[in-house]
Design an enzyme around this catalytic site. Structure first.
Site, short mmCIF file in Angstrom:
data_model
loop_
_atom_site.label_atom_id
_atom_site.label_comp_id
_atom_site.label_asym_id
_atom_site.label_seq_id
_atom_site.Cartn_x
_atom_site.Cartn_y
_atom_site.Cartn_z
N SER A 115 0.87 -1.28 0.10
CA SER A 115 -0.05 -0.05 -0.12
C SER A 115 0.83 1.25 -0.01
O SER A 115 1.49 1.57 -0.99
CB SER A 115 -1.01 0.10 1.21
OG SER A 115 -1.89 0.91 1.07
N ASP A 133 10.04 5.36 -10.20
CA ASP A 133 9.26 5.90 -11.30
C ASP A 133 9.85 7.41 -11.68
O ASP A 133 10.05 7.57 -12.71
CB ASP A 133 7.84 6.31 -11.08
CG ASP A 133 6.91 5.19 -11.58
OD1 ASP A 133 7.60 4.12 -11.61
OD2 ASP A 133 5.69 5.21 -11.28
N LYS A 156 -0.65 -4.23 -3.31
CA LYS A 156 -2.03 -3.71 -2.85
C LYS A 156 -1.96 -2.12 -3.39
O LYS A 156 -1.51 -1.24 -2.99
CB LYS A 156 -1.91 -3.60 -1.33
CG LYS A 156 -3.28 -3.11 -0.96
CD LYS A 156 -3.29 -3.03 0.73
CE LYS A 156 -4.76 -2.38 1.31
NZ LYS A 156 -5.04 -1.11 0.95
#
Length: 550
Positions: free
Chosen positions: A291, A302, A316
Site C-alpha cells: 500500500s 518512477d 496492494k
C-alpha cells in the site's frame, strides 16, 4: 370464470406497476427491496426460532459474510472496535502501552512501549498476566484482555503478573494514558556517510517522524540514505505523499487515485519544498511492503530517485475511505485504485475473479503492461513493485522456525534478561559462545522436538504405501531415511548456530530497548543492507541503474 380471469389480470397489473416505475437496473430500489426482505426474515427468525438469537452477533456475522465477497480491505467497525480503528489510523490509543499475546492458555506481555504507563509501572516483557482489576483472566474463557487494559486517560488498572524467578504474583498499579506507537522505531548512522531510517507504518505522524530523522542524520554528516520499508503494511495515503514530497521537487505528481465515483478521482501533487532532491537513496522492500509503502518505493522508482533492493512488494494498489455510519460505527471501503507517476497500478490481486476455492491469484506476467520511468526504464503494472536489485528470501531452517514458533527463543530471552538485568547490551551486541552453549543445555530440559518437511513427506509416502498395500516394498528405505534425518536433527542446533544466535540477540535486545532494539543490532548479516552498502561504494553502478544502462 370471466371474473376470475379479470381478477388475475388486475392482480398482475398491480404487481407489475412497481417494476415499471423501478427498472431492474435501479440499484436503489433493489437495495431497498432486499433490505426489506432481510428485515422481515430477521424479525420472523427472532420471533420463532427455537433458541434465543443474539441480534448483535447475528448482524455482525451477516455483515462480515457480505463483505467477504469483496476485497479484504473493506471492513466494518462496530462501536466496540472504534478504539482499534483509531489506533490503526492515528497510531495512538488510550491504554497502558503493552502488547499481550494469548498462548498456551496464558496471557503473556510480548512488547512494551518505551515511556508508556506499563513501562513506568515496572511491567516487563515475559510477564504473564493472571488478574486485571480482580478478574481472573486465566480461568475465565473468552476474556478480551485488551479491552480490560484499555480505558480513559487518568484512570488506573490493577494487574497481577507472574514473573520469571518470582514465586508469587506481583501486583502492579498501572495508569492509563495516550500511548503513541512509533512509525520510525529506529534511525542512525551505519557508517560515517550512510544513514538508515526504518519506517514501519504510515499513521498520522509518519511524515513528521521521517523528516525529523532525516534532518537529524543529515546533521550527523549523512551523505547517502537507506530507507527501510520492509514489512511495512502501509497506512494513510497522505503520509506517503508527504514522504515522497520530502525527496522530490515541488509540483511533481506523486500518485493518482481513480474510482467509480468522480470525487475519488484525484491527483496528489508535491506541494511543499523538499528536504533533499539529490542525496543518493536506496529503498529496501520485500513481499510484506504494501500500500503506502509501495507508493513511496514505486514513486521514487518512477522518478529514478532511488534504487530499490529486496523482493517484489505485496501488490496492494487499492485506496480505502472511511465512512461514518449510524450508532458510532464506521466502515472502511475500497473506493479507488491508485496509479503512480509512470501510470502503472501495482494491484496484484483481482478480487472480482476468484479461484474455485475462493482464493485469488496474481496477475499473470502475460497480462501485465509495460510502462516507463522518467529516464525511460521499463517497469510493469499488476504485480507489486519489482526491485532494481533482487535478493533471495532467506529460508529459515526448520529448527530455527520451530524454536520461534514454540516460544523457546522468547522464553530464553526472558530468562537471560532477568539474569543480566544490570548488563545492558551496547552497540553491535552479540551473545557469546558460552551463552549459546547455555541455551542448548537449557533447551535439553524442555524436551524440544520438531518435525521437518522431509519427515512430513515421508509420513505421506508411508500413508500412500499403506493405502496401496505396498508398504513392505519401501518400509526398509523409509526407516533408513528416518534414521538419517534424526541423526541430522541432532546436529541442527550447531549447524544453524548463527541463525539461532541472530534470533536470540534480537529477542534479548527487545527486553532492554523495546521497539528501538534495531538500533543495537549489527547489520553484518542483513543481506539487503549489505547490498545497499556495496552499491553505495560503487556510485557509477548506482547511477547506471537509475539511467537504465546497468
Amino acid at each position: 370464470m370471466k371474473n376470475l380471469r379479470r381478477f388475475t389480470l388486475i392482480a398482475l397489473a398491480v404487481v407489475t406497476i412497481p417494476f415499471v416505475a423501478f427498472k431492474y437496473d435501479d440499484r436503489y430500489f433493489e437495495i431497498a427491496k432486499n433490505l426489506d426482505i432481510f428485515a422481515t426474515m430477521f424479525k420472523e427468525l427472532n420471533a420463532y426460532y427455537v433458541d434465543e438469537i443474539n441480534p448483535n452477533k447475528a448482524m455482525r456475522l451477516s455483515i462480515e459474510s457480505m463483505l467477504k465477497q469483496l476485497d479484504p480491505y473493506t471492513n466494518f467497525f462496530p462501536e466496540d472496535d472504534i478504539e482499534d480503528y483509531m489506533t490503526m489510523t492515528t497510531g495512538k490509543y488510550n491504554g497502558i502501552g503493552a502488547t499481550v499475546s494469548h498462548r498456551d492458555n496464558k496471557h503473556v506481555v510480548v512488547m512494551i512501549y518505551e515511556g508508556s504507563p506499563a513501562d513506568k509501572a515496572g511491567m516487563k516483557i515475559g510477564d504473564e498476566i493472571v488478574k486485571v482489576d480482580g478478574v481472573d483472566v486465566v480461568s475465565r474463557k473468552g476474556v478480551d484482555i485488551g479491552r480490560l487494559m484499555k480505558g480513559q486517560t487518568g484512570t488506573t488498572v490493577k494487574m497481577s503478573v507472574k514473573r520469571f524467578g518470582q514465586n508469587s504474583p506481583l501486583d502492579l498499579v498501572v495508569g492509563r494514558d495516550i500511548v503513541k506507537t512509533l512509525n520510525v522505531p529506529h534511525s542512525g548512522m551505519i557508517n560515517e556517510e550512510v544513514g538508515y531510517i526504518q519506517l514501519n507504518d504510515f499513521t498520522a505522524t509518519a511524515a513528521k517522524e521521517v523528516k525529523s530523522a532525516f534532518n537529524d542524520l543529515k546533521g550527523q554528516g549523512m551523505k547517502k540514505l537507506i530507507l527501510d520499508l520492509r514489512g511495512n503494511p502501509g497506512g494513510l495515503l497522505n503520509m506517503s505523499v508527504e514522504i515522497c514530497n520530502a525527496f522530490l521537487p515541488k509540483d511533481q505528481m506523486i500518485v493518482e487515485t481513480r474510482g467509480k465515483v468522480a470525487e475519488w478521482n484525484h491527483k496528489y501533487m508535491a506541494l511543499e519544498t523538499p528536504l533533499d532532491t539529490e542525496m543518493p537513496i536506496v529503498a529496501l522492500i520485500n513481499s510484506q511492503s504494501a500500500s503506502a509503502a509501495e507508493i513511496v518505493s514505486g514513486t521514487l522508482q518512477d522518478y529514478d530517485r532511488a534504487v530499490l533492493i529486496g523482493q517484489r512488494s505485496f501488490g496492494k494498489g487499492l485506496v480505502q475511505t472511511t465512512r461514518d455510519l449510524s450508532y458510532n460505527t464506521k466502515m472502511k471501503i475500497t473506493t479507488a485504485k491508485y496509479y503512480i507517476p509512470s501510470g502503472r497500478c501495482i494491484q496484484a490481486l483481482d478480487y472480482s475473479h476468484r479461484n474455485p476455492d475462493g482464493s485469488v491469484g496474481r496477475v499473470p506476467d502475460s497480462l501485465k503492461t509495460a510502462f516507463k520511468t522518467k529516464n525511460g526504464r521499463t517497469v510493469y503494472d499488476g504485480g507489486g513493485v519489482d526491485p532494481d536489485i533482487k535478493t533471495e528470501v532467506p529460508i529459515m531452517a526448520a529448527v530455527t522456525a520451530n524454536l520461534i514458533q514454540k516460544n523457546y527463543i522468547f522464553d530464553y530471552a526472558t530468562k537471560y534478561y532477568f539474569e543480566h538485568v544490570n548488563q545492558k547490551p551496547k552497540d553491535k551486541f552479540s551473545i557469546q559462545e558460552a551463552d549459546f552453549q547455555e541455551f542448548i543445555s537449557w533447551l535439553k530440559s524442555k524436551d524440544f522436538t520438531y518435525t521437518t518437511t522431509m519427515e512430513k513427506n515421508l509420513d505421506n509416502l508411508e500413508a500412500s504405501a499403506k493405502k496401496e498395500n505396498s508398504l513392505d516394498l519401501v518400509q526398509e528405505q523409509i526407516k533408513s531415511l528416518r534414521d538419517k534425518i534424526n541423526q541430522g536433527k541432532q546436529q541442527d542446533l550447531i549447524k544453524n548456530k548463527e541463525d539461532i544466535k541472530e534470533q536470540l540477540e534480537a529477542e534479548i535486545l527487545s527486553r532492554y530497548y523495546y521497539q528501538k532494539a534495531m538500533k543495537f543490532v549489527a547489520f553484518d548479516r542483513d543481506k539487503e543492507v549489505q547490498e545497499a552498502l556495496k552499491l553505495f561504494k560503487d556510485m557509477p553502478r548506482y547511477n547506471a541503474i537509475l539511467k537504465g544502462s546497468k
